[in-house]
Write an enzyme that holds these catalytic residues in place. Structure first.
Site, PDB file in Angstrom:
ATOM      1  N   GLU A   1     -11.145  -2.882   0.022  1.00  0.00           N
ATOM      2  CA  GLU A   1     -11.822  -2.228   1.138  1.00  0.00           C
ATOM      3  C   GLU A   1     -13.004  -1.434   0.624  1.00  0.00           C
ATOM      4  O   GLU A   1     -12.841  -0.340   0.095  1.00  0.00           O
ATOM      5  CB  GLU A   1     -10.870  -1.295   1.909  1.00  0.00           C
TER       6      GLU A   1
ATOM      7  N   GLU B   1       0.854  -1.210   0.000  1.00  0.00           N
ATOM      8  CA  GLU B   1       0.000   0.000   0.000  1.00  0.00           C
ATOM      9  C   GLU B   1       0.877   1.244   0.000  1.00  0.00           C
ATOM     10  O   GLU B   1       0.883   2.050   0.922  1.00  0.00           O
ATOM     11  CB  GLU B   1      -0.954   0.045   1.186  1.00  0.00           C
TER      12      GLU B   1
END
Ligand SMILES: *[C@@H]1O[C@H](CO)[C@@H](O)[C@H](O)[C@H]1NC(C)=O
Ligand SMILES: *[C@@H]1O[C@H](CO)[C@@H](O)[C@H](O)[C@H]1NC(C)=O
Ligand SMILES: *[C@@H]1O[C@H](CO)[C@@H](O)[C@H](O)[C@H]1NC(C)=O
Ligand SMILES: *[C@@H]1O[C@H](CO)[C@@H](O)[C@H](O)[C@H]1NC(C)=O
Ligand SMILES: *[C@@H]1O[C@H](CO)[C@@H](O)[C@H](O)[C@H]1NC(C)=O
Ligand SMILES: *[C@@H]1O[C@H](CO)[C@@H](O)[C@H](O)[C@H]1NC(C)=O
Ligand SMILES: *[C@@H]1O[C@H](CO)[C@@H](O)[C@H](O)[C@H]1NC(C)=O
Ligand SMILES: *[C@@H]1O[C@H](CO)[C@@H](O)[C@H](O)[C@H]1NC(C)=O
Ligand SMILES: *[C@@H]1O[C@H](CO)[C@@H](O)[C@H](O)[C@H]1NC(C)=O
Ligand SMILES: *[C@@H]1O[C@H](CO)[C@@H](O)[C@H](O)[C@H]1NC(C)=O
Ligand SMILES: *[C@@H]1O[C@H](CO)[C@@H](O)[C@H](O)[C@H]1NC(C)=O
Ligand SMILES: *[C@@H]1O[C@H](CO)[C@@H](O)[C@H](O)[C@H]1NC(C)=O
Length: 794
Positions: free
Chosen positions: A225, A157
């Site tokens: 997500e 990320e």
């Protein structure tokens, strides 16, 4: 949860025992040669007690998930390094026990027949202390997080941070190659890493996932997500995401070719640890379909479950055919998956207009589409679900207070040894609060450290405590010297004491405190507290804490933590390490004070919240387990605040964190969840450390229960002509009273409905009949015109 993530390893649980073959192509993941739609939900094992894991997993599965997603929380597992200096070999203290038992959690997921997405970090974000990275790592010389420094080097990320660190793609490419070379047999993913090297799949984390395209047509579209809610800070009112909008976003994702979705935070996600990010409250409820107390949150849970079921009906065509995008109007569109040879056909009809409903014609039939909604037609004819039409019941939870009850004397842990333990139950009445007041400044015989100047708090405490006392003492010749103590400090919270008296407190600012000093020695102490470390952002490990400037000489002595912390007086068996007072009247509004009381477990089996409304800021423990930091900070007023929950919010249009807030001007967290499993049958030790001052006699245990159910359904609710609503009583509860029923055009929201113009006067008596059969046989059903209502007690 916004910035979280690491490598994500898609690990079908069976690979542990019976190697699954997991591959992918541009359409989907392929498990053992079969394409799978992955509907995943996040449960963080460390955030809840192991006793709650099976139920959380069961609820996720019942809600339509086939996969569980979790991070791995490095800093709870690898607690502290132990250097063998001469060889520079590192040994670590590991912790995989209790709620850190990752292996047990994974096995439970396996036993439930679900897949697992394991997001191993090392950096996870997740509003978790230090983003999941151990604090000690920062103090290994030469380490810089999120860079190629040898003691850190591994990444995830990272895409949005590469620029800040100036490392270009080289580093993330290296990380991808390194991961792939491990040849673990399942695909790797990297969140928010648009340039993820083949074969690593880049994925999206956002409120909406439909716009995202992985960097190769040979990679499936994965939404790691899908945010069901948002982080809550100490300063802001509660955020809500209307369930219609979450369902809309999910449907849009599948419409645009997605095949893997993960609802971020689905299982219950109580805080219950000290490991939260500075700004974030102890609770990590996230507006999830299962709330932090483990109760189902309706309509969210019911609506998303119905959506997941509708998607399941479409699974085969979605996975085998390519969607054809069609236009149905200026702001209306659709997707059709059609297989002529098998005769299968699925259609999604979409109205992206965020204000107006629309009627569209598809295959010669006409369909009504509410604004900002998607209708799902698993056979290209009949609508089984529309994202904006909620037939799920709504539940209203209630916190029912119960006074703290004293324990029988025989349960008291500090009973005199040799006493007659067989004596009949003698109730200690009234409740006996005991008090221990911390000494401001240096509470031990000597300071833990002496510096000439100000030190960085974290460098000194290494996060072993939230607290650091900075002290100095000055001689003054004259009584009543009027001086100002000027303290500039960075972040978090600070209390200033002169001669043991609390003068002022504040956060993140400059304090100017007029002080009257006395002749002779004056003790000046500043208590700085860190309310959790940051969890994300570039260079977060270099943030400094504590006073940066103090006029009136430097502070040269420091004491780490509170005396009570050091002596662990919150633990059963260690409370005797200090002398407690048993005052006739419990002192109120007294800073840096410990309170202790022995109490009974509250009756019943509802989940428990500790009501701290009349307390200030501090920490609480039950039987030695930390319930969490508490802070009765009130949120600011907010122009977008609504008065009655999500029902007051307009679900239409793009979501953003300020769109729908409740609880303006109220404490951002009043109740603190205590897992039932922490209670003993009797003699429970409740210990509170209060920093600013509060009234512990007003504390009580509140039981969380669903006190009210509501539901509405309209005639045009799919499936047409058979609209139905189910009411489901919480386990072991029955219906007492029907407060309102109207077949007609009622208005209002749960708790405050009004009849409309076309009210059928028989409505209430018809529904009453169902209630009678419900309480007799546990099931009832009533038809009101086209609408049927079925009620069951499960
Ligand atoms: C995948 O294949 C392996 C080996 O044949 C088998 O043991 C396993 O049960 C299969 N898993 C699924 C989900 O079909
Ligand atoms: C795994 O599946 C892919 C295609 O689905 C196939 O090409 C490959 O040979 C399989 N590998 C094993 C080890 O079975
Ligand atoms: C990129 O990485 C390679 C080895 O991984 C290294 O040789 C090279 O110098 C790096 N380039 C830059 C610009 O950092
Ligand atoms: C259509 O369905 C048939 C039978 O299920 C299947 O074999 C074929 O692959 C499908 N075609 C497409 C283009 O999905
Ligand atoms: C729609 O109606 C037209 C004209 O009535 C007809 O030609 C066409 O076949 C119909 N299409 C479908 C999909 O039923
Ligand atoms: C505080 O620091 C000074 C040196 O600056 C030292 O002389 C003194 O003993 C310290 N006091 C305590 C209580 O440690
Ligand atoms: C911590 O403090 C020591 C002593 O002042 C200093 O040498 C060191 O650089 C500090 N470490 C970090 C990571 O700031
Ligand atoms: C604290 O101050 C910093 C720097 O001025 C600022 O960026 C941050 O938002 C402040 N935090 C709070 C909670 O006010
Ligand atoms: C606290 O008391 C317990 C029990 O008497 C004892 O074992 C422990 O060493 C004490 N802890 C400290 C830090 O003094
Ligand atoms: C529970 O605590 C709250 C907050 O201090 C207080 O307002 C309320 O009266 C208490 N209720 C009972 C039954 O003790
Ligand atoms: C419901 O009652 C049964 C039997 O008394 C009990 O075992 C169960 O734990 C109860 N469930 C809940 C959620 O209270
Ligand atoms: C039932 O629903 C259909 C379709 O919405 C409607 O046309 C009809 O009037 C309804 N019947 C009754 C009795 O409400």
């Amino acid at each position: 949860m916004k910035l979280a993530l690491s490598f994500i390893l898609l690990l079908p649980f069976l690979s542990i025992v019976a190697a699954e073959n997991v591959t992918y192509d541009g359409r989907s993941l392929i498990i053992n040669g079969t394409r799978r739609l992955i509907v995943s939900t996040t449960i963080h094992y460390t955030r809840i007690m192991p006793e709650m894991w099976p139920e959380a997993i069961r609820l996720a599965k019942e809600g339509g998930a086939n996969t569980i997603d979790t991070y791995v929380f490095w800093n709870v597992h690898e607690i502290e390094p132990d250097i063998v200096s001469s060889t520079s070999v590192w040994f670590f203290k590991y912790n995989f026990a209790g709620r850190n038992d990752l292996v047990r959690f994974v096995k439970l997921v396996q036993e439930a027949g679900l897949f697992l997405m394991l997001r191993i970090g090392p950096f996870i974000g997740a509003e978790w202390n230090y983003g999941g990275i151990p604090v000690w790592l920062h103090y290994i010389p030469g380490t810089a997080f999120r860079t190629e420094s040898a003691s850190f080097k591994i990444e995830n990320e990272y895409g949005h941070l590469q620029g800040f660190y100036g490392v270009g793609h080289n580093y993330s490419d290296w990380a991808a190659r390194m991961a792939v070379s491990k040849d673990i047999g399942v695909p790797w993913i990297m969140c928010r890493e648009g340039d993820a090297l083949d074969p690593v799949i880049d994925t999206v984390n956002d409120f909406y996932g439909d716009y995202y395209h992985p960097n190769s047509v040979n990679k499936p579209k994965i939404w790691t997500e899908a945010w069901t809610g948002w982080i809550q800070t100490h300063y802001e009112p509660v955020f809500h995401r209307p369930t219609q909008d979450l369902a809309f976003a999910a449907a849009r994702f599948f419409q645009k070719g997605g095949s893997v979705i993960n609802y971020y935070m689905f299982g219950r996600t109580s805080g219950g640890t000290s490991a939260n990010n500075f700004a974030v409250i102890t609770s990590y409820d996230y507006d999830a379909p299962v709330d932090e107390y483990g109760l189902l949150r309706y309509p969210n849970y019911g609506h998303i479950k119905e959506f997941n079921e509708a998607i399941k009906l479409c699974e085969n065509p979605i996975l085998t055919a390519k969607p054809t995008q069609i236009s149905l109007g200026p702001q209306q569109e659709g997707a059709v998956w059609s297989n002529v040879s098998s005769g299968e056909c699925v259609a999604f009809l979409v109205n992206v207009d965020d204000k107006k409903d629309a009627t569209v014609v598809f295959r010669n039939a006409s369909y009504h589409l509410p604004a900002w909604s998607v209708s799902i037609l698993p056979d290209c004819k009949n609508v089984v679900f529309n994202t904006a039409k909620v037939s799920s019941q709504t539940t209203v939870p209630e916190m029912v207070p119960e006074d703290l009850k004293p324990s029988p004397e025989m349960c008291m842990e500090e009973k005199d040894a040799g006493g007659d333990s067989s004596s009949s139950l003698k109730w200690q009445n009234p409740l006996k609060w005991e008090v221990f007041v911390e000494k401001a400044g240096i509470w031990g015989k000597e300071a833990d450290l002496v510096y000439n100047g100000l030190v960085d708090q974290l460098n000194v405490t290494k996060d072993a405590s939230d607290y650091l006392w900075y002290t100095t003492s000055e001689e003054f010749m004259k009584d009543g010297s009027q001086l100002a103590l000027v303290i500039q400090f960075q972040s978090h919270h600070l209390h200033a004491f002169v001669n043991g008296e609390l003068l002022n407190k504040g956060e993140n600012e400059t304090l100017r405190i007029p002080v009257a000093l006395r002749a002779g020695r004056n003790e000046i102490s500043v208590l700085n507290s860190i309310v959790g470390l940051p969890s994300a952002g570039a260079f977060f490990e270099w943030i400094n804490y504590g006073p940066s400037s103090v006029k009136l000489e430097g502070f040269n002595n420091g004491t780490i933590g509170m005396e009570g912390e050091k002596l662990e007086i919150y633990k059963p068996g260690s409370t005797g390490n200090v002398t407690w007072n048993v005052p006739s009247e419990v002192p109120k509004m007294q800073p840096v004070t410990w309170y202790k009381v022995i109490v009974e477990e509250p009756s019943g089996d509802e989940p428990i919240g500790l009501d701290m409304l009349n307390m200030g800021k501090g920490s609480a423990w039950l039987n030695g387990q930390q319930i969490g930091r508490y802070w009765l900070q009130r949120s600011g007023e907010h122009e977008q605040c609504v008065s009655h929950g999500e029902e007051g919010c307009d679900y239409r249009g793009y979501m953003y964190p300020d769109k729908c807030r409740t609880g303006c001007g109220e404490p951002t967290q009043r109740w603190y969840h205590i897992p039932r499993s922490w209670f003993k049958p009797c003699g429970n030790l409740l210990v509170i450390f209060e920093e600013e001052g509060g009234d512990p006699t007003a504390i009580n245990f509140s039981k969380r229960r669903t006190s009210r159910l509501c539901a509405s359904v309209a005639e045009d609710h799919p499936p047409l002509g058979k609209a139905m609503v189910h009411l489901r009583c919480p386990e072991n509860r029955s219906m007492d009273n029907i407060l309102f029923a109207s077949f007609g055009t009622p208005t209002g929201y749960c708790g405050s409905f009004n009849v409309g113009d076309y009210h059928d006067v028989n409505s209430l008596s018809v529904v009453e009949k169902v209630k009678v059969s419900l309480n007799l046989i546990g099931f009832g059903r009533v038809e009101l015109g086209n609408v049927s209502l079925s009620i069951m007690s499960l």
